[in-house]
Scaffold this active site. Structure first.
Site, short mmCIF file in Angstrom:
data_model
loop_
_atom_site.label_atom_id
_atom_site.label_comp_id
_atom_site.label_asym_id
_atom_site.label_seq_id
_atom_site.Cartn_x
_atom_site.Cartn_y
_atom_site.Cartn_z
N GLU A 51 0.84 -1.21 0.00
CA GLU A 51 0.00 0.00 0.00
C GLU A 51 0.87 1.26 0.00
OE1 GLU A 51 -3.47 0.74 2.88
OE2 GLU A 51 -2.01 2.30 3.40
N ALA A 165 -19.94 0.82 3.97
CA ALA A 165 -19.18 0.25 2.84
C ALA A 165 -19.99 -0.81 2.10
CB ALA A 165 -17.86 -0.32 3.34
N GLU A 193 -15.78 2.21 16.04
CA GLU A 193 -17.12 2.78 16.25
C GLU A 193 -18.15 1.73 16.65
OE1 GLU A 193 -18.61 4.73 12.73
OE2 GLU A 193 -16.75 5.85 12.54
N ASP A 200 -19.40 -6.18 14.67
CA ASP A 200 -18.59 -5.71 13.54
C ASP A 200 -18.30 -6.86 12.57
OD1 ASP A 200 -17.21 -3.57 12.24
OD2 ASP A 200 -15.33 -4.52 12.82
N GLN A 218 -7.16 -4.42 8.91
CA GLN A 218 -6.50 -3.32 9.60
C GLN A 218 -5.21 -3.85 10.22
OE1 GLN A 218 -5.67 -0.45 9.99
NE2 GLN A 218 -7.43 0.60 10.90
N THR A 470 24.96 6.82 -31.28
CA THR A 470 24.00 5.70 -31.26
C THR A 470 22.92 5.93 -30.20
OG1 THR A 470 25.39 4.47 -29.71
CG2 THR A 470 25.75 4.07 -32.05
P1 FAD Z 1 -17.93 0.12 7.19
O1 FAD Z 1 -17.68 -1.29 6.80
O2 FAD Z 1 -19.05 0.78 6.57
O3 FAD Z 1 -17.97 0.15 8.74
C1 FAD Z 1 -18.02 1.38 9.43
C2 FAD Z 1 -18.68 1.18 10.80
O4 FAD Z 1 -20.07 0.97 10.60
C3 FAD Z 1 -18.19 -0.03 11.55
O5 FAD Z 1 -18.16 0.28 12.90
C4 FAD Z 1 -19.24 -1.10 11.26
O6 FAD Z 1 -19.32 -2.07 12.29
C5 FAD Z 1 -20.48 -0.24 11.21
N1 FAD Z 1 -21.55 -0.81 10.37
C6 FAD Z 1 -21.42 -1.38 9.17
N2 FAD Z 1 -22.63 -1.76 8.71
C7 FAD Z 1 -23.54 -1.39 9.63
C8 FAD Z 1 -24.94 -1.49 9.74
N3 FAD Z 1 -25.67 -2.08 8.79
N4 FAD Z 1 -25.54 -0.99 10.85
C9 FAD Z 1 -24.83 -0.42 11.82
N5 FAD Z 1 -23.51 -0.31 11.79
C10 FAD Z 1 -22.86 -0.78 10.70
N6 FAD Z 1 -9.82 5.66 4.89
C11 FAD Z 1 -9.68 6.60 3.93
O7 FAD Z 1 -10.21 7.70 4.05
N7 FAD Z 1 -8.93 6.34 2.80
C12 FAD Z 1 -8.34 5.14 2.59
O8 FAD Z 1 -7.69 4.94 1.57
C13 FAD Z 1 -8.48 4.12 3.59
N8 FAD Z 1 -7.91 2.90 3.41
C14 FAD Z 1 -8.12 1.92 4.36
C15 FAD Z 1 -7.56 0.65 4.13
C16 FAD Z 1 -7.75 -0.36 5.06
C17 FAD Z 1 -7.15 -1.73 4.79
C18 FAD Z 1 -8.47 -0.10 6.26
C19 FAD Z 1 -8.62 -1.18 7.28
C20 FAD Z 1 -9.01 1.16 6.49
C21 FAD Z 1 -8.85 2.19 5.55
N9 FAD Z 1 -9.41 3.47 5.73
C22 FAD Z 1 -9.25 4.43 4.76
C23 FAD Z 1 -10.13 3.80 6.96
C24 FAD Z 1 -11.65 3.55 6.84
O9 FAD Z 1 -12.21 4.45 5.96
C25 FAD Z 1 -12.23 3.71 8.24
O10 FAD Z 1 -11.79 2.68 9.06
C26 FAD Z 1 -13.73 3.87 8.31
O11 FAD Z 1 -14.05 4.34 9.60
C27 FAD Z 1 -14.51 2.60 8.09
O12 FAD Z 1 -14.53 2.20 6.81
P2 FAD Z 1 -15.16 0.80 6.39
O13 FAD Z 1 -15.13 0.72 4.96
O14 FAD Z 1 -14.56 -0.30 7.18
O15 FAD Z 1 -16.66 1.05 6.90
#
Ligand code: FAD
Length: 635
Positions: A51, A165, A193, A200, A218, A470
């Site tokens: 990364e 996500a 969170e 989670d 992570q 060359t």
């Molecule tokens: P989600 O999977 O959406 O989860 C976020 C929170 O919501 C979690 O606590 C989850 O338990 C909760 N949740 C999910 N679904 C529900 C639901 N249906 N109801 C209630 N709660 C729910 N950040 C950046 O800005 N740029 C990057 O390039 C970046 N790269 C990353 C790469 C990796 C490998 C990792 C691990 C993290 C990265 N991050 C990056 C950080 C990331 O954006 C944060 O950790 C963010 O807070 C969560 O993203 P997520 O996609 O895991 O979210």
């Protein structure tokens, strides 16, 4: 993505030390990243990925691409670029944007690339545009993330109906079906969170069920944390690959900063070790390498980690050391083609290029980036594809040393033609100039000299000392094994061939003598052209390309990957002449003697290429050159 690269592990890794040929297919085959991963898992062949984050400045971008090049030599399965809220849709021009860094990695450094994207802080329309841009650039892998919220922000996730996500994954699948391989983030101790680790995990399962192909974790500090996490994921039915994210500890401050961002506690044993040495970066780096190697060994031996994903923090040293100690840093032992393959799936059928751009591959990629097919009729039956303009792509500047360094290499004050001849000669021999500087490049070469060129150093050095400047060459070879360490390429157990080729600038007087001599050598094809186009002599067919490199392989058609193509030469010729002025002459003041000398080469030297079609005998090209030089002396 490219399935024919073969890998040899370096270093002392016991668990997977043998050479493996896990990649099969045509010379150049597109296979989605997830399928490559599954193939490696099936063959128990661990991989690594890396990364990087987008740099803040142009200098930072330059530095980053150099580091990527070093690490890419070890053949990561893919590299990824993090996403920052400042990114704008279509933002490929801004050198420091995630999209631009990712596109450069893919298209100019030939690395299979994944881009991170977040779905917060922007309307759906913008996200749509980002996805379209990624597709256009050839990027096929996305790490789909929600993104973070900063305290006091007025963004409401419901504003774009992409609250998590998992919604983003679903959206990408709805918009682009299976075009992208999608990864998602997993949290070995739970997302900060989320009220509970178990909850989670269930949310992670929802992301995978929405269409994610694999999970990247992570960072964590203890192998057991990841192993337990994988066990827990499997228990609730998450079956896709889960890749551990490894942070090599590189300094006290960066460790504190990153663990704060990730809301992770640094374990007591690590804290106790590094606290007493916190002012000693070198000692911390050594510890970081040791700690990561030990943890990675446990992870790989546990069978829970099929590969390792490294958070490089844009530095190469620690990750490089760790990979070598683990024996994961692979070296390419057989090139699929004589030139570097592109990692962009759009160029997957590309099996042929004109020889002229051999030493300027980035320029070739740039000028053919609009082609929708390769070779796009240029060397096929359909209508001719045109070459794009050499645009001001910033990569060309990134690769260039600064003006002051170029002047030290090529001369601050040029007084005579011979000063320029000397630059060419020293570039070939690798010797230092009068400033004690090695000439590592000339305007026509943006890659290092190939090993095969070193086999004709003496001949080339002599020619350059005599004003035959060359810029491209290859020796003849007649049926060497396709696994030959210098010339080999293509499938195993085959044979490769080359015709001797020489391309150079030469004064008009010498070229006139050459024209008198060439009829005595009917086996030689030639082009002799001037910058203005008033001289354009050739004994070649006007459109018919000549293959100068080809290979014969068991059960395959003959492959002819390099040609001398008269039509492409006319395009190249313009670029080759322009480089005198744009990349060299412009370093000097407009009315300076040095600028005049460089302009003289542009105006009065001719560009010549020679192909000796008699590849089975020692080449006559050196005799032709010797005749030309002795006749010049005689006159
Ligand atoms: P989600 O999977 O959406 O989860 C976020 C929170 O919501 C979690 O606590 C989850 O338990 C909760 N949740 C999910 N679904 C529900 C639901 N249906 N109801 C209630 N709660 C729910 N950040 C950046 O800005 N740029 C990057 O390039 C970046 N790269 C990353 C790469 C990796 C490998 C990792 C691990 C993290 C990265 N991050 C990056 C950080 C990331 O954006 C944060 O950790 C963010 O807070 C969560 O993203 P997520 O996609 O895991 O979210």
């Amino acid at each position: 993505m490219i399935l024919t690269k073969r890998k040899m592990r370096t270093g002392p890794m016991e668990m997977n030390g043998e050479r493996k040929e896990t990649r099969k297919g045509s010379i150049n085959t597109f296979v989605p990243l997830i399928d490559q991963m599954k193939a490696q898992i099936a063959s128990k062949d661990p991989w690594f990925s890396l990364e990087f984050f987008p740099p803040k400045t142009m200098e930072g971008a330059n530095d980053l691409f150099q580091r990527m090049k070093v690490l890419a030599q070890g053949q990561p399965l893919f590299c990824d670029v993090t996403w920052h809220p400042s990114n704008h849709p279509g933002d490929v021009e801004k050198p420091t944007s995630s999209m631009c860094v990712a596109s450069t990695m893919l298209n100019y450094l030939n690395i299979n690339t994944m881009i991170h994207m977040t779905c917060t802080h922007q309307p759906k329309m913008k996200i749509k545009e980002h996805l379209i841009t990624a597709k256009k650039e050839g990027i096929r892998n996305i790490l789909a993330l929600r993104g973070d919220f900063l305290p006091g922000e007025d963004w409401d996730p419901k504003d774009n109906n992409l609250s998590y996500a998992k919604d983003f994954v679903k959206f990408i699948r709805e918009e682009h079906d299976n075009h992208f391989v999608i990864a998602v983030a997993g949290y070995p101790v739970g997302h900060p969170e989320c009220p509970s680790y178990r909850k989670d995990l269930r949310h992670l399962k929802e992301k995978v069920d929405a269409g994610a192909d694999f999970v990247i974790s992570q960072l964590f500090f203890d192998a057991k944390t990841f192993i337990d996490f994988v066990d827990d994921c499997r228990k609730i039915g998450i079956t896709c690959p889960i890749i551990p994210g490894i942070l090599p500890i590189q300094s006290y401050d960066s460790l504190r900063h990153i663990s704060k961002l990730a809301k992770l506690e640094v374990p007591k044993n690590i804290g106790d070790t590094i606290n007493p040495i916190k002012g000693n970066d070198e000692a911390i780096r050594k510890f970081g390498i040791f700690q990561a190697v030990e943890m990675c060994k446990v992870l790989l031996n546990s069978g829970k980690a099929p590969g390792l994903h490294f958070y490089t923090l844009n530095r190469d040293y620690a990750t490089n050391c760790i990979l070598k100690k683990l024996g994961l840093f692979a070296v390419d032992i057989q090139r699929p083609l004589p030139w570097k393959l592109s990692a962009n799936y759009a160029r997957i059928d590309e099996e042929i290029r004109p020889i002229f751009w051999n030493m300027r591959p980035q320029s070739y990629i740039c000028r053919t980036s609009d082609w929708d097919k390769f070779p796009n009729g240029r060397w096929g039956n359909s209508s001719l594809a045109s070459f794009g303009k050499l645009t001001d792509y910033y990569m060309f500047y990134l690769n260039q040393p600064r003006k002051a360094e170029l002047l030290k290499m090529w001369g601050t004050h040029l007084e005579k033609e011979e000063d320029v001849w000397k630059v060419f000669q020293l570039y070939i021999t690798g010797e230092e100039n009068e400033n004690g500087i090695k000439i590592s490049m000339i305007p026509w070469n943006d890659d290092v000299l190939s090993t095969e060129t070193s086999l004709i150093t003496n001949e080339l050095s002599y020619l350059n000392s005599q004003g035959v400047l060359t810029i491209n060459s290859q020796p003849a070879i007649n049926g060497l094994s396709s696994s030959d360490p210098v010339f080999g390429w293509g499938y195993p157990n085959g044979y490769v061939y080359q015709k001797a080729y020489l391309e150079f600038f030469v004064a008009k007087e010498k070229a006139d003598i050459l024209k008198d001599i060439l009829p005595k050598y009917p086996q030689v094809n030639y082009h002799i052209v001037s910058s203005k186009g008033d001289i354009n002599d050739s004994n070649c067919d006007e459109t018919q390309p000549i293959a100068v490199t080809w290979g014969v392989f068991p059960g395959q058609e003959i492959i002819q990957p390099t040609v001398v193509d008269p039509v492409a030469f006319n395009i190249w010729k313009q670029e080759a002449f322009d480089l005198w002025k744009t990349n060299w002459g412009n370093l000097y003041q407009p009315d300076s003697e040095s600028r005049k000398i460089i302009n003289y080469f542009h105006e009065h030297y001719l560009l010549v290429n020679l192909v000796d079609n008699e590849f089975q005998k020692p080449t006559c090209l050196w005799d032709i050159m010797a005749d030309m030089l002795s006749e010049e002396k005689r006159r």
